[in-house]
Design a protein around this motif. Structure first.
Motif, short mmCIF file in Angstrom:
data_model
loop_
_atom_site.label_atom_id
_atom_site.label_comp_id
_atom_site.label_asym_id
_atom_site.label_seq_id
_atom_site.Cartn_x
_atom_site.Cartn_y
_atom_site.Cartn_z
N UNK A 1 0.82 -1.21 0.00
CA UNK A 1 0.00 0.00 0.00
C UNK A 1 0.85 1.26 0.00
N UNK A 2 1.90 1.27 0.80
CA UNK A 2 2.75 2.46 0.92
C UNK A 2 3.89 2.48 -0.10
N UNK A 3 4.05 1.39 -0.85
CA UNK A 3 5.14 1.25 -1.82
C UNK A 3 6.50 1.48 -1.16
N UNK A 4 6.66 0.89 -0.01
CA UNK A 4 7.90 1.00 0.75
C UNK A 4 8.37 -0.41 1.10
N UNK A 5 9.52 -0.78 0.57
CA UNK A 5 10.00 -2.16 0.70
C UNK A 5 11.39 -2.20 1.32
N UNK A 6 11.70 -3.33 1.94
CA UNK A 6 13.02 -3.57 2.51
C UNK A 6 13.67 -4.71 1.75
N UNK A 7 14.97 -4.60 1.56
CA UNK A 7 15.70 -5.64 0.87
C UNK A 7 17.06 -5.86 1.50
N UNK A 8 17.75 -6.86 1.00
CA UNK A 8 19.06 -7.22 1.53
C UNK A 8 20.05 -7.34 0.38
N UNK A 9 21.25 -6.84 0.61
CA UNK A 9 22.35 -6.97 -0.34
C UNK A 9 23.32 -7.99 0.25
N UNK A 10 23.56 -9.06 -0.49
CA UNK A 10 24.46 -10.12 -0.05
C UNK A 10 25.77 -10.03 -0.85
N UNK A 11 26.89 -10.22 -0.17
CA UNK A 11 28.18 -10.27 -0.85
C UNK A 11 29.21 -10.86 0.10
N UNK A 12 30.27 -11.43 -0.50
CA UNK A 12 31.34 -11.97 0.32
C UNK A 12 32.37 -10.90 0.68
N UNK A 13 32.30 -9.74 0.03
CA UNK A 13 33.20 -8.64 0.36
C UNK A 13 32.38 -7.44 0.83
N UNK B 1 24.34 -7.58 4.10
CA UNK B 1 24.57 -8.78 4.90
C UNK B 1 25.73 -9.55 4.27
N UNK B 2 26.77 -9.75 5.04
CA UNK B 2 27.94 -10.49 4.55
C UNK B 2 27.55 -11.95 4.39
N UNK B 3 27.91 -12.50 3.23
CA UNK B 3 27.47 -13.84 2.87
C UNK B 3 28.58 -14.50 2.07
N UNK B 4 28.45 -15.76 1.79
CA UNK B 4 29.46 -16.48 1.01
C UNK B 4 29.25 -16.33 -0.50
N UNK B 5 28.28 -15.53 -0.92
CA UNK B 5 27.99 -15.34 -2.35
C UNK B 5 29.16 -14.62 -3.00
N UNK B 6 29.72 -15.20 -4.06
CA UNK B 6 30.89 -14.65 -4.75
C UNK B 6 30.44 -13.63 -5.79
N UNK B 7 30.13 -12.43 -5.31
CA UNK B 7 29.63 -11.36 -6.16
C UNK B 7 28.70 -10.50 -5.34
N UNK B 8 27.66 -9.98 -6.00
CA UNK B 8 26.67 -9.16 -5.31
C UNK B 8 25.29 -9.68 -5.67
N UNK B 9 24.44 -9.83 -4.65
CA UNK B 9 23.07 -10.25 -4.87
C UNK B 9 22.16 -9.30 -4.10
N UNK B 10 21.17 -8.74 -4.79
CA UNK B 10 20.19 -7.85 -4.17
C UNK B 10 18.86 -8.57 -4.18
N UNK B 11 18.23 -8.67 -3.00
CA UNK B 11 16.97 -9.39 -2.87
C UNK B 11 15.95 -8.51 -2.17
N UNK B 12 14.86 -8.19 -2.90
CA UNK B 12 13.73 -7.46 -2.32
C UNK B 12 12.55 -8.41 -2.43
N UNK B 13 12.35 -9.21 -1.39
CA UNK B 13 11.40 -10.32 -1.42
C UNK B 13 9.97 -9.88 -1.69
#
Length: 177
Positions: A101-113, A140-152
């Protein structure tokens, strides 16, 4: 299944509430949902020796300070129909509904660096303008080798894998030769 049931209850609450009131009710339910992470609380709620009325009173005492008749009535109704266990689903569906309704979302950026806060802010504003929304990203620091953006809640996931980019560069060079 719980999500479908939760949506019906939320639909009824939304009919008599404005956006501000929905956010306040959602906050109350998110706090109640956190109680379901406590093992002792779950034992009490699932105990067949504890009556529906006692379960209802426990939950009502927890939300008494919020002073929302809608919340109190919903808790009584859930207890009466043995549906107290869907409170976390109600909290999650309300959160998603308010975000939509408010068009306001939260997401997470995953990367190993580590990623600079400015880059995350640029990603937030870029995605926000692309989807005509306000998107807040957290790293959020993760083991993903690169960058991943997730807005579920928006259903988007963007990833840039270092190994995939390297293989594409090699493939492109091989084609050029």
């Amino acid at each position: 299944m719980e999500e479908l049931i939760a949506k019906r209850y939320i639909k009824a609450i939304k009919q008599d509430s404005d956006a501000q009131k929905m956010q306040e009710i959602a906050f109350v339910f998110s706090i109640l949902a956190e109680a379901f992470n406590n093992e002792k609380f779950i034992q009490i709620i699932n105990n067949p020796d504890v009556s529906k009325k006692q379960k209802s009173e426990i939950l009502l005492d927890a939300v008494k300070s919020a002073d929302f008749k809608e919340v109190e009535n919903l808790i009584k109704l859930l207890a009466e129909h043995n549906r107290i266990s869907i409170i976390p689903a109600i909290a999650e569906v309300m959160r998603k509904d308010i975000a939509l309704t408010s068009k306001s979302y939260n997401g997470i950026v995953y990367s190993d660096s580590d990623i600079d806060a400015k880059v995350i802010e640029d990603l937030s504003s870029g995605l926000g303008s692309k989807f005509d929304s306000k998107i807040s990203l957290k790293f959020k620091k993760d083991s993903f080798n690169g960058i991943k953006v997730d807005v579920e809640d928006l259903g988007i996931e963007i990833s840039f894998s270092k190994s995939r980019i390297n293989s594409q560069i090699i493939e492109h060079i091989a084609k050029a030769i």
